[in-house]
Design an enzyme around this catalytic site. Structure first.
Site, mmCIF file in Angstrom:
data_model
loop_
_atom_site.group_PDB
_atom_site.id
_atom_site.type_symbol
_atom_site.label_atom_id
_atom_site.label_comp_id
_atom_site.label_asym_id
_atom_site.label_seq_id
_atom_site.Cartn_x
_atom_site.Cartn_y
_atom_site.Cartn_z
ATOM 1 N N LYS A 40 0.842 -1.189 0.000
ATOM 2 C CA LYS A 40 0.000 0.000 0.000
ATOM 3 C C LYS A 40 0.883 1.247 0.000
ATOM 4 C CE LYS A 40 -4.151 1.618 2.447
ATOM 5 N NZ LYS A 40 -5.062 1.281 3.557
ATOM 6 N N GLU B 21 -18.683 -5.649 11.366
ATOM 7 C CA GLU B 21 -19.554 -4.880 12.246
ATOM 8 C C GLU B 21 -20.543 -5.751 13.009
ATOM 9 O OE1 GLU B 21 -18.069 -2.143 9.053
ATOM 10 O OE2 GLU B 21 -18.949 -4.149 9.079
ATOM 11 N N ARG C 139 -25.013 -2.315 8.630
ATOM 12 C CA ARG C 139 -24.657 -3.714 8.443
ATOM 13 C C ARG C 139 -24.913 -4.541 9.703
ATOM 14 N NH1 ARG C 139 -20.279 -3.733 4.344
ATOM 15 N NH2 ARG C 139 -19.119 -5.267 5.545
#
Length: 647
Positions: A291, A377, A405
């Protein structure tokens, strides 16, 4: 002439020579840094996916072969390669390029992904549909980050993918060891740590050539040749299962290739081509990427490798503009850490968003009381219920849009069991540049259905501190605090208190009651001031605790000719409609007019610009109220707010 200028569609990549492809990768990185530094956006993930995206487009035939990006923030290179580079100055701007895939932009964008872990379900459905239609020459490619593999939905999809050998499906795991921050959990640890041990060896072509030569030599040995090779092959497989993460996939029956160096274009293309040609079922291609690759400032940023940035200096990475103002997130983080210092029952939970939700300070001081569960979540909320049952008080910090969610867990695991869990919802209301999937406009409608839930929308830092202190003492059900991504507003003092309701402004003999929740209390005061200037008696109040609706607010509503409510959330099932409903149930006659966010998907733009378009400004609301009062009608015949008003 830059090579990038010659790329208008993916097919153009196939005409380039290896040296040109390497040069193109450098040009793409320079292009990304230059443009995203000006507009802001998801820089780090895309810098890490340059060679991978190029290889995918060289091997597969988009859009006939759908390419689905999980969460979609890693799709900038895909946009560049599919003819949208000339619009990158408009990235995340009103009317400009979306920061995620967009069907309106290109036929190459199949799924407007922006919430994590859903790509494999989409891909399974598409591949199954192609199989049923006997379109056997089409392959679906799902690009999923290792962070998304921490979400349960990916494993639900894999469970079904594994038993469908007819699917032409390639799952590319873009493994950079991070979601926002370093990816956590047992799966992530095995994927990344063990994968790195073999990457240098197994992506070297000499490795496969050597294995082939050994097979030929051993197999020719009389009598013992084939048994010996079989034994060696078994040992090889056993070693790979110990060192590499393929075992978890082979146990499911899914072919695994990797780990592959995600910046070695030739190795990537070889692996992807093997996966494309494989006809025995779905294939996972595991790629190790970095990244922020190619931008020193991003590579050196340990917090999130420039996962998402605002405008920055394209050389140093230093944010441009004035010193950032103190935000709601900053204030929440500081006050939670202070509470944690005196109350060791308070614990913090988040879902792969430790820094963005303000938990950094709490985690630094209380690392053993801080839990980042990854992009999960549902697990976060159910786990919080268990922590509460064990005698602790969990504070679950999420973005408002991501609480959607876990609604079932809020309802059935926390509320049904009467567990004391506090939810802190950052980025509530209109958020701006991330567009329809990230506006925090659904939480009020969802949470309003939860029995026993208490919700506060603080208007300034003092009210935030007070609400948080009260919330962590609630032990018989869920409590919620919500706030926007805006800088903290100036303190808004209380003129006086009427029961549980703060009166912020009052003038004359009040005919109009203006109710403002959260940061919109400031707009409510502006509306009250404008009405007073027109000679209309007005009272402006902030209930602070919006749910349950207080008896004091219901009484006040019945004492005014007109009640105007202003909220930073969806109107359907919102706080204004809830007030109107509670008035009816209490037998109180009240004329309530709500202002907020209409129930439709709102495109990207600046927060002030969007609110103005929706009619949620002090000037527009005051004009409506003035005309309504002076005409004596419920809805004035002219000047009616169209989109943000719901009568």
């Amino acid at each position: 002439m830059p090579l990038l200028d010659r790329i208008t569609q993916p097919a153009d990549l196939r005409d380039l020579k290896p040296a040109e492809l390497d040069r193109l990768a450098e040009e793409i990185r320079a292009f990304l840094i230059e443009h995203v530094a000006r507009t802001g956006g998801h820089l780090g993930p895309n810098l890490g996916a340059v060679e991978l995206t190029m290889a995918i487009h060289r091997v597969f035939d988009s859009p006939r072969d759908p390419i689905i990006f999980d969460t979609g923030h890693q799709s900038y290179v895909h946009k560049i390669l599919t003819g949208r580079q000339d619009r990158f100055d408009t990235l995340r701007q009103p009317g400009g390029l979306s920061g995620y895939p967009s069907r309106a932009e290109s036929e190459h964008d199949w799924v407007e992904s922006s919430h994590a872990s859903s790509s494999l379900s989409w891909a399974e459905g598409l591949a199954k549909g192609f199989a049923l239609r006997e379109e056997d020459d089409r392959t679906v490619v799902a690009v999923v980050g290792d962070g998304s593999l921490t979400g349960g939905m990916t494993w639900e999809a894999l469970n079904n993918i594994a038993v469908q050998p007819e699917l032409r499906l390639v799952i590319v795991v873009n493994d950079n060891g991070r979601s926002y921050t370093p990816t956590i959990g047992g799966l992530a640890t095995r994927l990344r740590g063990l994968g790195q041990q073999l990457s240098a060896i197994r992506t070297d072509r000499r490795y496969e050539r050597s294995l082939a030569a050994i097979k030929r030599w051993v197999s020719r040995t009389p009598v013992v040749g084939e048994p010996t090779y079989g034994l060696m092959h078994g040992v090889k497989a056993g070693v790979k299962d110990v060192l590499a993460p393929q075992g978890m996939y082979s146990d499911l029956g899914i072919k695994y290739l990797g780990p592959i160096d995600g910046h070695d274009r030739e190795a990537l293309e070889r692996a992807l081509e093997q996966a494309r040609r494989f006809t025995g079922g779905p294939v996972i291609v595991h790629c190790l990427t970095e990244k922020g690759r190619g931008f020193a400032a991003a590579e050196a940023n340990e917090e999130d490798r420039f996962h998402a940035v605002g405008p920055i200096d394209q050389v140093t990475g230093v944010p441009l503009g004035s010193v950032p103002a103190r935000t709601w997130t900053d204030a929440f983080g500081e006050h939670l850490a202070r509470i944690g210092a005196t109350d060791d029952s308070v614990v913090a939970i988040t879902a792969a968003m430790l820094h963005p939700t303000g938990l950094t300070r709490f985690a630094r001081h209380f690392p053993h009381r801080t839990f980042d569960v990854g992009i999960a979540e549902q697990h976060a909320v159910a786990s919080a219920a268990g922590l509460a049952r064990a005698g602790l008080h969990p504070v679950v910090a999420l973005y408002s849009t991501f609480l959607n969610r876990a609604f079932d867990q809020v309802l059935m695991d926390v509320a049904l069991h009467g567990e004391g869990v506090t939810f802190v919802l950052d980025r509530a209301g209109i958020t701006g540049a991330d567009g329809p999937s990230h506006h925090g406009m659904w939480d009020l409608g969802l949470l309003g259905m939860v029995p026993g839930l208490r919700l506060a929308a603080p208007r300034d830092e003092q009210r935030l501190q007070e609400a948080l202190e009260l919330a962590v003492d609630i032990d018989d059900g869920p409590s919620v605090l919500r706030f926007s991504k805006d800088p903290l507003p100036a303190p808004l003092p209380t003129l006086r208190t009427d029961g549980e309701t703060d009166v912020l402004f009052e003038d004359g003999d009040p005919r109009v009651l203006v109710v403002g929740w959260g940061q919109f209390a400031g707009i409510a005061v502006e509306v009250g001031t404008r009405l007073a200037q027109q000679g209309i008696g007005v009272r402006v109040v902030d209930p602070v605790w919006a749910l349950p609706v207080s008896a004091d607010l219901i009484r006040l509503a019945g004492a005014h000719e007109l009640v105007v409510t202003i909220e930073d959330g969806g109107l359907a099932g919102g706080l204004g409609s809830r007030l109107a409903q509670e008035c009816r149930l209490a037998g109180v006659r009240a004329h309530v007019q709500e202002f907020g966010i209409p129930q439709r998907f709102i495109e990207q733009g600046s927060r002030p610009g969007i609110l103005a378009d929706l009619g949620v400004t002090a000037q527009q609301i005051a004009r409506f109220a003035t005309e309504a009062v002076l005409s004596g009608e419920a809805e004035p015949s002219i000047g009616k707010i169209e989109t943000g008003h719901h009568g």
